[in-house]
Design a protein around this motif. Sequence first.
Motif, PDB file in Angstrom:
ATOM      1  N   GLY A  47      41.780  50.378  42.732  1.00  0.00           N
ATOM      2  CA  GLY A  47      42.910  49.501  42.451  1.00  0.00           C
ATOM      3  C   GLY A  47      42.548  48.092  42.870  1.00  0.00           C
ATOM      4  O   GLY A  47      41.838  47.896  43.871  1.00  0.00           O
ATOM      5  N   GLU A  48      43.003  47.104  42.130  1.00  0.00           N
ATOM      6  CA  GLU A  48      42.646  45.712  42.412  1.00  0.00           C
ATOM      7  C   GLU A  48      43.873  44.915  42.834  1.00  0.00           C
ATOM      8  O   GLU A  48      44.920  44.988  42.201  1.00  0.00           O
ATOM      9  CB  GLU A  48      42.021  45.059  41.177  1.00  0.00           C
ATOM     10  CG  GLU A  48      41.581  43.622  41.420  1.00  0.00           C
ATOM     11  CD  GLU A  48      41.040  42.948  40.176  1.00  0.00           C
ATOM     12  OE1 GLU A  48      40.334  41.938  40.323  1.00  0.00           O
ATOM     13  OE2 GLU A  48      41.326  43.430  39.065  1.00  0.00           O
ATOM     14  N   VAL A  49      43.722  44.160  43.907  1.00  0.00           N
ATOM     15  CA  VAL A  49      44.761  43.255  44.405  1.00  0.00           C
ATOM     16  C   VAL A  49      44.194  41.839  44.321  1.00  0.00           C
ATOM     17  O   VAL A  49      43.250  41.505  45.045  1.00  0.00           O
ATOM     18  CB  VAL A  49      45.145  43.601  45.857  1.00  0.00           C
ATOM     19  CG1 VAL A  49      46.166  42.602  46.392  1.00  0.00           C
ATOM     20  CG2 VAL A  49      45.687  45.027  45.944  1.00  0.00           C
ATOM     21  N   ALA A  50      44.750  41.022  43.447  1.00  0.00           N
ATOM     22  CA  ALA A  50      44.147  39.703  43.221  1.00  0.00           C
ATOM     23  C   ALA A  50      45.226  38.654  42.984  1.00  0.00           C
ATOM     24  O   ALA A  50      45.446  38.202  41.858  1.00  0.00           O
ATOM     25  CB  ALA A  50      43.188  39.755  42.029  1.00  0.00           C
ATOM     26  N   PRO A  51      45.932  38.242  44.054  1.00  0.00           N
ATOM     27  CA  PRO A  51      46.918  37.169  43.879  1.00  0.00           C
ATOM     28  C   PRO A  51      46.238  35.888  43.408  1.00  0.00           C
ATOM     29  O   PRO A  51      45.170  35.520  43.912  1.00  0.00           O
ATOM     30  CB  PRO A  51      47.514  37.011  45.281  1.00  0.00           C
ATOM     31  CG  PRO A  51      46.489  37.577  46.213  1.00  0.00           C
ATOM     32  CD  PRO A  51      45.814  38.668  45.456  1.00  0.00           C
ATOM     33  N   LEU A  52      46.852  35.228  42.451  1.00  0.00           N
ATOM     34  CA  LEU A  52      46.252  34.039  41.857  1.00  0.00           C
ATOM     35  C   LEU A  52      46.862  32.794  42.488  1.00  0.00           C
ATOM     36  O   LEU A  52      48.083  32.595  42.431  1.00  0.00           O
ATOM     37  CB  LEU A  52      46.494  34.029  40.345  1.00  0.00           C
ATOM     38  CG  LEU A  52      45.868  32.894  39.538  1.00  0.00           C
ATOM     39  CD1 LEU A  52      44.348  32.908  39.672  1.00  0.00           C
ATOM     40  CD2 LEU A  52      46.264  33.004  38.067  1.00  0.00           C
ATOM     41  N   SER A  97      51.301  41.543  43.890  1.00  0.00           N
ATOM     42  CA  SER A  97      49.886  41.832  43.641  1.00  0.00           C
ATOM     43  C   SER A  97      49.442  43.087  44.388  1.00  0.00           C
ATOM     44  O   SER A  97      48.604  43.853  43.890  1.00  0.00           O
ATOM     45  CB  SER A  97      49.016  40.644  44.062  1.00  0.00           C
ATOM     46  OG  SER A  97      49.114  40.404  45.462  1.00  0.00           O
ATOM     47  N   VAL A  98      50.011  43.322  45.566  1.00  0.00           N
ATOM     48  CA  VAL A  98      49.647  44.499  46.353  1.00  0.00           C
ATOM     49  C   VAL A  98      50.244  45.758  45.740  1.00  0.00           C
ATOM     50  O   VAL A  98      49.575  46.793  45.615  1.00  0.00           O
ATOM     51  CB  VAL A  98      50.110  44.343  47.813  1.00  0.00           C
ATOM     52  CG1 VAL A  98      49.753  45.585  48.625  1.00  0.00           C
ATOM     53  CG2 VAL A  98      49.482  43.107  48.436  1.00  0.00           C
ATOM     54  N   ALA A  99      51.514  45.688  45.349  1.00  0.00           N
ATOM     55  CA  ALA A  99      52.149  46.837  44.709  1.00  0.00           C
ATOM     56  C   ALA A  99      51.389  47.237  43.450  1.00  0.00           C
ATOM     57  O   ALA A  99      51.167  48.430  43.192  1.00  0.00           O
ATOM     58  CB  ALA A  99      53.603  46.506  44.370  1.00  0.00           C
ATOM     59  N   THR A 100      50.955  46.248  42.672  1.00  0.00           N
ATOM     60  CA  THR A 100      50.190  46.531  41.457  1.00  0.00           C
ATOM     61  C   THR A 100      48.879  47.240  41.780  1.00  0.00           C
ATOM     62  O   THR A 100      48.509  48.229  41.135  1.00  0.00           O
ATOM     63  CB  THR A 100      49.897  45.225  40.700  1.00  0.00           C
ATOM     64  OG1 THR A 100      51.131  44.637  40.294  1.00  0.00           O
ATOM     65  CG2 THR A 100      49.035  45.490  39.465  1.00  0.00           C
ATOM     66  N   MET A 104      47.886  51.046  40.773  1.00  0.00           N
ATOM     67  CA  MET A 104      46.686  51.218  39.960  1.00  0.00           C
ATOM     68  C   MET A 104      45.755  52.260  40.581  1.00  0.00           C
ATOM     69  O   MET A 104      45.236  53.153  39.897  1.00  0.00           O
ATOM     70  CB  MET A 104      45.962  49.873  39.823  1.00  0.00           C
ATOM     71  CG  MET A 104      44.766  49.875  38.873  1.00  0.00           C
ATOM     72  SD  MET A 104      43.785  48.333  39.004  1.00  0.00           S
ATOM     73  CE  MET A 104      45.045  47.085  38.738  1.00  0.00           C
ATOM     74  N   ALA A 105      45.548  52.161  41.899  1.00  0.00           N
ATOM     75  CA  ALA A 105      44.651  53.091  42.578  1.00  0.00           C
ATOM     76  C   ALA A 105      45.193  54.514  42.539  1.00  0.00           C
ATOM     77  O   ALA A 105      44.445  55.474  42.296  1.00  0.00           O
ATOM     78  CB  ALA A 105      44.438  52.644  44.025  1.00  0.00           C
TER      79      ALA A 105
END
Length: 221
Positions: A47-52, A97-100, A104-105
Amino acid sequence: MSPIHADICRYGIPFSVPVLVRGLRVERREGLLLRLRASGSEAAAIGEVAPLPGLHDEALDEAERSLVSIIPHLPELIGLTLPGLGARMEAEGLPPSVATGVEMAVINYHARRSGTMPSLPGCSNPAKRVPVNALLEGDPEAVLERASIAFAEGFRAFKLKVRPGRTEEAAEAVRSLHGRFGAGVELRLDANQSLTLDEAVEFSRALPQGSIAYIEEPLQE
């Protein structure tokens, strides 16, 4: 259920061309990868956490602390249904972003364990392959040049950044891309929540019919 092993790693990837996000110049994308693995298995779910920066309220350090805090709860999260998982993410108050990344994971973990595609609400026939986007930005001439190079390299999906105040330029780029490649490519647009409703409507009317697959986050509100 087998014990769950979780790893978090941080990455940073420089852009070949800087990207403007709400007026902020972003030169590299940084994020976190959450890897889940059952004991005795080499198959990993990611799972990816990537706040922009400029778009998300949470900074990467804050996202990492939030992600670490949810790790002890992963076994129970994995046992939830998909609607239950979404409700739990909301109840935990995790940054978007963390929830996503956690969702995903977990979804990928179930898919890895079962060997089947995940069952998602409202999606009875999921795609078996998802094409990788070639990222495009700049004036129409530069966009077309980069797209032609990417097409020769095998890319068949393009993602064009739409910059605020420059929607006419983006529309011209879309027309050029559609004229060059037609239905031979899939074109996706990303406005990073930068347009007003009137701007978005006017912009969409300037696009050739059937030229784009979707527009991602066009509106400020």
